[in-house]
Design a protein around this motif. Structure first.
Motif, PDB file in Angstrom:
ATOM      1  N   LEU A 286      44.157  30.361   0.279  1.00  0.00           N
ATOM      2  CA  LEU A 286      45.134  29.330  -0.067  1.00  0.00           C
ATOM      3  C   LEU A 286      45.022  28.077   0.774  1.00  0.00           C
ATOM      4  CD1 LEU A 286      48.272  31.558  -0.674  1.00  0.00           C
ATOM      5  CD2 LEU A 286      46.709  30.608  -2.362  1.00  0.00           C
ATOM      6  N   THR A 287      44.290  28.146   1.883  1.00  0.00           N
ATOM      7  CA  THR A 287      44.124  26.955   2.711  1.00  0.00           C
ATOM      8  C   THR A 287      43.361  25.890   1.927  1.00  0.00           C
ATOM      9  OG1 THR A 287      44.109  28.238   4.748  1.00  0.00           O
ATOM     10  CG2 THR A 287      43.154  26.032   4.836  1.00  0.00           C
ATOM     11  N   GLY A 288      43.981  24.744   1.751  1.00  0.00           N
ATOM     12  CA  GLY A 288      43.377  23.648   0.996  1.00  0.00           C
ATOM     13  C   GLY A 288      43.638  23.702  -0.494  1.00  0.00           C
ATOM     14  N   ALA A 289      44.284  24.764  -0.971  1.00  0.00           N
ATOM     15  CA  ALA A 289      44.562  24.880  -2.405  1.00  0.00           C
ATOM     16  C   ALA A 289      45.835  24.129  -2.777  1.00  0.00           C
ATOM     17  CB  ALA A 289      44.690  26.348  -2.792  1.00  0.00           C
ATOM     18  N   LYS A 290      45.963  23.811  -4.057  1.00  0.00           N
ATOM     19  CA  LYS A 290      47.153  23.129  -4.562  1.00  0.00           C
ATOM     20  C   LYS A 290      48.081  24.133  -5.225  1.00  0.00           C
ATOM     21  CE  LYS A 290      44.814  18.714  -5.552  1.00  0.00           C
ATOM     22  NZ  LYS A 290      44.462  17.752  -6.626  1.00  0.00           N
ATOM     23  N   THR A 291      49.357  23.799  -5.249  1.00  0.00           N
ATOM     24  CA  THR A 291      50.338  24.609  -5.962  1.00  0.00           C
ATOM     25  C   THR A 291      51.309  23.687  -6.678  1.00  0.00           C
ATOM     26  OG1 THR A 291      51.891  26.451  -5.762  1.00  0.00           O
ATOM     27  CG2 THR A 291      51.980  24.765  -4.038  1.00  0.00           C
ATOM     28  N   LEU A 292      52.250  24.249  -7.395  1.00  0.00           N
ATOM     29  CA  LEU A 292      53.244  23.442  -8.105  1.00  0.00           C
ATOM     30  C   LEU A 292      54.184  22.774  -7.118  1.00  0.00           C
ATOM     31  CD1 LEU A 292      54.273  25.951 -10.931  1.00  0.00           C
ATOM     32  CD2 LEU A 292      52.580  24.124 -11.068  1.00  0.00           C
ATOM     33  N   PRO A 293      54.746  21.628  -7.471  1.00  0.00           N
ATOM     34  CA  PRO A 293      55.748  21.000  -6.604  1.00  0.00           C
ATOM     35  C   PRO A 293      56.956  21.926  -6.437  1.00  0.00           C
ATOM     36  CG  PRO A 293      55.016  19.477  -8.318  1.00  0.00           C
ATOM     37  CD  PRO A 293      54.468  20.824  -8.674  1.00  0.00           C
ATOM     38  N   PRO A 294      57.633  21.866  -5.289  1.00  0.00           N
ATOM     39  CA  PRO A 294      58.798  22.739  -5.066  1.00  0.00           C
ATOM     40  C   PRO A 294      59.893  22.563  -6.109  1.00  0.00           C
ATOM     41  CG  PRO A 294      58.098  21.677  -3.018  1.00  0.00           C
ATOM     42  CD  PRO A 294      57.333  21.027  -4.122  1.00  0.00           C
ATOM     43  N   ASP A 295      60.012  21.363  -6.659  1.00  0.00           N
ATOM     44  CA  ASP A 295      61.080  21.092  -7.623  1.00  0.00           C
ATOM     45  C   ASP A 295      60.576  21.130  -9.068  1.00  0.00           C
ATOM     46  OD1 ASP A 295      59.476  18.867  -7.437  1.00  0.00           O
ATOM     47  OD2 ASP A 295      61.123  17.410  -7.421  1.00  0.00           O
ATOM     48  N   PHE A 296      59.480  21.833  -9.307  1.00  0.00           N
ATOM     49  CA  PHE A 296      58.873  21.847 -10.641  1.00  0.00           C
ATOM     50  C   PHE A 296      59.833  22.388 -11.695  1.00  0.00           C
ATOM     51  CE2 PHE A 296      56.203  23.734 -13.996  1.00  0.00           C
ATOM     52  CZ  PHE A 296      55.444  22.623 -14.344  1.00  0.00           C
ATOM     53  N   SER A 297      60.457  23.521 -11.419  1.00  0.00           N
ATOM     54  CA  SER A 297      61.363  24.114 -12.402  1.00  0.00           C
ATOM     55  C   SER A 297      62.559  23.208 -12.676  1.00  0.00           C
ATOM     56  CB  SER A 297      61.847  25.486 -11.932  1.00  0.00           C
ATOM     57  OG  SER A 297      62.555  25.375 -10.714  1.00  0.00           O
ATOM     58  N   GLN A 298      62.996  22.492 -11.655  1.00  0.00           N
ATOM     59  CA  GLN A 298      64.107  21.559 -11.841  1.00  0.00           C
ATOM     60  C   GLN A 298      63.691  20.407 -12.761  1.00  0.00           C
ATOM     61  OE1 GLN A 298      65.706  19.943  -8.195  1.00  0.00           O
ATOM     62  NE2 GLN A 298      66.911  18.393  -9.263  1.00  0.00           N
ATOM     63  N   LYS A 299      62.457  19.913 -12.565  1.00  0.00           N
ATOM     64  CA  LYS A 299      61.962  18.838 -13.419  1.00  0.00           C
ATOM     65  C   LYS A 299      61.823  19.306 -14.865  1.00  0.00           C
ATOM     66  CE  LYS A 299      59.404  16.123  -9.981  1.00  0.00           C
ATOM     67  NZ  LYS A 299      58.062  15.635  -9.564  1.00  0.00           N
ATOM     68  N   VAL A 300      61.369  20.544 -15.050  1.00  0.00           N
ATOM     69  CA  VAL A 300      61.251  21.083 -16.401  1.00  0.00           C
ATOM     70  C   VAL A 300      62.619  21.111 -17.072  1.00  0.00           C
ATOM     71  CG1 VAL A 300      60.716  23.130 -17.765  1.00  0.00           C
ATOM     72  CG2 VAL A 300      59.197  22.453 -15.900  1.00  0.00           C
ATOM     73  N   SER A 301      63.600  21.598 -16.335  1.00  0.00           N
ATOM     74  CA  SER A 301      64.956  21.683 -16.878  1.00  0.00           C
ATOM     75  C   SER A 301      65.500  20.302 -17.233  1.00  0.00           C
ATOM     76  CB  SER A 301      65.876  22.379 -15.870  1.00  0.00           C
ATOM     77  OG  SER A 301      67.205  22.428 -16.346  1.00  0.00           O
ATOM     78  N   GLU A 302      65.290  19.335 -16.341  1.00  0.00           N
ATOM     79  CA  GLU A 302      65.790  17.985 -16.578  1.00  0.00           C
ATOM     80  C   GLU A 302      65.100  17.333 -17.766  1.00  0.00           C
ATOM     81  OE1 GLU A 302      65.159  16.030 -12.888  1.00  0.00           O
ATOM     82  OE2 GLU A 302      66.925  16.925 -11.897  1.00  0.00           O
ATOM     83  N   SER A 303      63.788  17.594 -17.932  1.00  0.00           N
ATOM     84  CA  SER A 303      63.047  16.971 -19.024  1.00  0.00           C
ATOM     85  C   SER A 303      63.385  17.580 -20.381  1.00  0.00           C
ATOM     86  CB  SER A 303      61.542  17.080 -18.775  1.00  0.00           C
ATOM     87  OG  SER A 303      61.102  18.428 -18.847  1.00  0.00           O
ATOM     88  N   MET A 304      64.122  18.678 -20.374  1.00  0.00           N
ATOM     89  CA  MET A 304      64.521  19.320 -21.631  1.00  0.00           C
ATOM     90  C   MET A 304      66.001  19.105 -21.930  1.00  0.00           C
ATOM     91  SD  MET A 304      62.275  22.837 -21.524  1.00  0.00           S
ATOM     92  CE  MET A 304      62.778  23.298 -23.186  1.00  0.00           C
ATOM     93  N   GLN A 305      66.584  18.089 -21.313  1.00  0.00           N
ATOM     94  CA  GLN A 305      67.949  17.673 -21.640  1.00  0.00           C
ATOM     95  C   GLN A 305      67.868  16.512 -22.626  1.00  0.00           C
ATOM     96  OE1 GLN A 305      70.571  19.474 -20.410  1.00  0.00           O
ATOM     97  NE2 GLN A 305      68.950  20.729 -19.508  1.00  0.00           N
ATOM     98  N   TYR A 306      68.540  16.619 -23.738  1.00  0.00           N
ATOM     99  CA  TYR A 306      68.417  15.618 -24.798  1.00  0.00           C
ATOM    100  C   TYR A 306      69.754  14.932 -25.047  1.00  0.00           C
ATOM    101  CZ  TYR A 306      64.335  18.556 -25.306  1.00  0.00           C
ATOM    102  OH  TYR A 306      63.199  19.276 -25.045  1.00  0.00           O
ATOM    103  N   PRO A 307      69.728  13.598 -25.175  1.00  0.00           N
ATOM    104  CA  PRO A 307      70.994  12.852 -25.290  1.00  0.00           C
ATOM    105  C   PRO A 307      71.692  13.018 -26.635  1.00  0.00           C
ATOM    106  CG  PRO A 307      69.126  11.363 -25.495  1.00  0.00           C
ATOM    107  CD  PRO A 307      68.565  12.695 -25.125  1.00  0.00           C
ATOM    108  N   PHE A 308      70.935  13.331 -27.677  1.00  0.00           N
ATOM    109  CA  PHE A 308      71.568  13.505 -28.989  1.00  0.00           C
ATOM    110  C   PHE A 308      72.276  14.855 -29.051  1.00  0.00           C
ATOM    111  CE2 PHE A 308      68.784  10.047 -30.037  1.00  0.00           C
ATOM    112  CZ  PHE A 308      69.445   9.361 -31.045  1.00  0.00           C
ATOM    113  N   LYS A 309      73.471  14.840 -29.611  1.00  0.00           N
ATOM    114  CA  LYS A 309      74.296  16.043 -29.685  1.00  0.00           C
ATOM    115  C   LYS A 309      74.741  16.290 -31.130  1.00  0.00           C
ATOM    116  CE  LYS A 309      74.095  16.145 -25.185  1.00  0.00           C
ATOM    117  NZ  LYS A 309      73.183  17.113 -24.509  1.00  0.00           N
TER     118      LYS A 309
END
Length: 651
Positions: A286-309
């Motif tokens: 894992l030294t030098g490897a990349k991983t997902l951002p710590p807030d990845f799941s939060q960003k996914v959740s936020e990007s799936m909020q839609y203003p139309f109701k």
């Protein structure tokens, strides 16, 4: 004395063990040792069945941090994931729990980052921790949480199409999918980052016989939209246990999540014999490897909020008369796609599907403001609970200046036929509206009352100047009944005493879209817009894409703009719970092909042309409009330049 000696030796061994450990790992010990030590703790609140002693497990000293994350007064370290009292965190922004974490984050110290995230501890100055619990208690709580989560998921998960798997489809045919970054309107489309092959994640370990859900680290071998082909660490070049997973799903986490959440990392049963020191193996890998951002799941959740109701009122194109709009009410929202029910539909069956950013929907009052035809509703007042959608929710069009040289009625151009999206046709501007909108008619097939005129904005990527098809080797559909073939614009303009719309008035912007020929995606069948199908990009003409629906004849292909909100990454349906239509079976293709050859069809005025058979019910429905083929041997333009976008107009 002997008891005292034993306690002293035990204490000495524990201290030595703690000094030698990395904080998360406690060596490569058995589960039975961890269970016995944890169960004797006074802090233990629950008991779970002991795990098999024969299976190794990587532990975190029997203790994990638990916290009400996100509550007032708390903060999470962006470097190591430690959660503690905000006032005890470092710097004014309170982003890091220590000076060391702040420096490691700034300098991107690779090894320090990997170790800190794996250990789940700050390197130096520690933030105050709310409480600690032994691992055994955390496992019991987590098991209960998983049971609750599974019960919730049962009511949300869409039933997958039986027999179709994107993973198998891509792997068996060695296919490539369009990257998520090509779809700015889709979840994570603008914040996908550098997620690519080689990124490491923590996922459930399915190669394990433990009664409790455990995890292991895996690397992305191949990306296909949202879907990733994963391989557990330790399998090297062995692909026998590789599996596909949606990166935005709830079971994929960044490296370090297990340490911060108190979840056990257990090597897969197939390879547990390969190494005696899994801790050292992981640190090296894992030294030098990349991983997902710590807030990845939060960003996914936020990007799936839609203003139309639901219950919002909008104006949308009338699918039976394209020249006008009607009032419709939002019935449901799935992944940003709206099911609109026309307001006069009492049984709610007269509906229309489109994306919330579609150019076909507008705010209440839009038609009146630009002079567009509008069908007044028989309903004199709004129904209870219905309200007008705010204007700012709708897609914005570019502002234009019609005060100088501008489009005029009678000018000729080329346009995608809204009733047959596989064809680009000879067209005429029938009316110039306000704010840059134009009413377009397809030459040779217009209704006498103009009911099939269609509204395009002047900046629309679906209208083109005279000569666009010729320069880009696209078959131009001549007016129905026009006998002088092959069609020549110069002759046609002279015969109809018309002029071509000036080239400079058209939208010549070509974004760096990222699509390539043969890329896979999920696309709406715009002639049956409730369907989202498995599709392929077969041609690219600057910003124009030719979309082919897998398993269907080319006559069903559609021309779509590269920024169309009706295109989605592979895995979008799974992520949002929308039903995906798989490639058509051979029997359906044969039946449809024979029908289309036997009968010549007339064009319908309903914005709903040639239908496909769904996976659930195969229907014998005929293609609307005639069949047209591309010129053979034409080279497609994949560049973003516009030097050869148009040909010089003949006098």
């Amino acid at each position: 004395m002997e008891n005292t000696k034993d306690l002293t030796e035990h204490s000495s061994r524990s201290e030595r063990k703690r000094r030698d450990s990395f904080g998360m790992f406690d060596g490569y010990d058995s589960c039975s040792e961890d269970t016995s030590s944890s169960s004797s703790s006074d802090e233990s609140e629950e008991e779970v069945a002991p795990l098999p002693s024969s299976l190794p497990i990587i532990k975190n000293n029997g203790q994990v941090y638990t916290y009400p994350d996100g509550k007032s007064g708390m903060a999470t370290c962006e470097m190591c994931g430690m959660v503690g009292v905000r006032d005890a965190f470092y710097s004014k922004t309170k982003r890091f729990c220590s000076v060391s974490c702040s420096r490691s984050y700034s300098s991107n110290s690779k090894k320090a980052s990997i170790l800190a995230r794996l250990q789940g501890k700050p390197p130096t100055k520690k933030a105050k921790v709310l409480q600690k619990q032994p691992l055994v208690a955390k496992l019991a709580a987590y098991a209960q949480y998983q049971a609750t989560l599974q019960n919730q998921v049962k009511t949300k998960t869409a039933v997958p199409v039986e027999g179709f798997s994107w993973g198998n489809y891509i792997t068996s045919n060695n296919l490539t999918a369009a990257p998520v970054t090509c779809f700015k309107h889709a979840p994570m489309g603008t914040c996908w980052g550098d997620i690519s092959e080689g990124v490491r994640v923590e996922v459930p370990n399915t190669d394990c016989s433990l009664p409790t859900k455990v995890f292991w680290i895996a690397g992305i071998v191949k990306l296909a939209g949202y879907n990733a082909l994963l391989r557990y660490e330790g399998f090297e070049n062995d692909s026998s246990v590789d599996f596909w997973c949606n990166v935005c799903g709830s079971d994929i986490h960044p490296v370090g999540w297990c340490a911060a959440s108190g979840k056990p990392l257990v090597p897969p049963r197939t390879i547990q014999h390969k190494y005696t020191n899994w801790k050292a193996f992981l640190v090296k890998r894992l030294t030098g490897a990349k991983t997902l951002p710590p807030d990845f799941s939060q960003k996914v959740s936020e990007s799936m909020q839609y203003p139309f109701k639901p219950s919002m009122r909008v104006e949308v194109v009338d699918k039976t008369h394209l020249c006008r709009t009607r009032v419709a009410v939002v019935d449901s929202v799935i992944g940003g796609r709206l099911r609109l029910v026309y307001e006069e539909s009492e049984d709610k069956t007269d509906d229309f599907w489109c994306h919330m950013y579609s150019p076909l929907i507008h705010h209440i009052g839009w038609s009146r403001s630009i002079g567009h035809r509008f069908k007044r509703s028989d309903i004199t007042k709004k129904q209870d609970g219905h309200y007008d959608a705010p204007p700012h929710l709708f897609a914005k069009v570019k502002e234009v200046d019609p005060s100088g040289e501008w489009f005029k009625e009678g000018m000729k151009l080329e346009a995608i036929d809204p009733l047959n999206l596989s064809a680009i046709c000879v067209a005429t501007i029938r009316k110039v509206l306000a704010d840059g909108y134009l009413m377009i008619g397809i030459d040779g097939s217009e209704a006498a009352d103009g009911s099939d005129w269609f509204c395009y904005h002047a900046t629309s990527p679906s209208i083109f100047p005279v000569g666009f098809c010729e320069i880009n080797a696209i078959e131009l559909t001549p007016p129905r009944g026009y006998a002088k073939l092959p069609f020549k614009w110069f002759d046609y303009l002279r015969e109809t005493d018309s002029i071509a719309a000036p080239v400079k008035l058209f939208n010549k912007e070509v974004p760096n879209h990222g699509f390539h020929i043969r890329m896979k995606l999920e696309a709406v069948d715009l002639m049956e817009p409730r369907l989202v199908c498995v599709a392929t990009v077969t041609r690219i003409i600057h910003r124009l894409l030719r979309i082919h629906f897998d398993g269907w004849e080319e006559e069903y292909d559609q021309w779509v703009d590269c920024e169309s909100p009706d295109l989605y990454p592979v895995g979008w349906c799974q992520l949002t719970g929308y039903q995906l239509q798989p490639p058509a079976p051979q029997t359906a293709r044969d039946s449809q092909s024979s029908s289309s050859k036997q009968k010549k069809k007339a064009k319908s005025q309903q914005y709903k042309g040639h239908k496909k058979m769904t996976s659930l019910q195969l229907k014998e429905e005929l293609l609307d409009g005639e069949e047209y083929n591309f010129l053979q041997g034409a080279s497609d333009q994949e560049s973003n330049g516009s030097a050869s976008y148009y040909i010089k107009q003949e006098p």
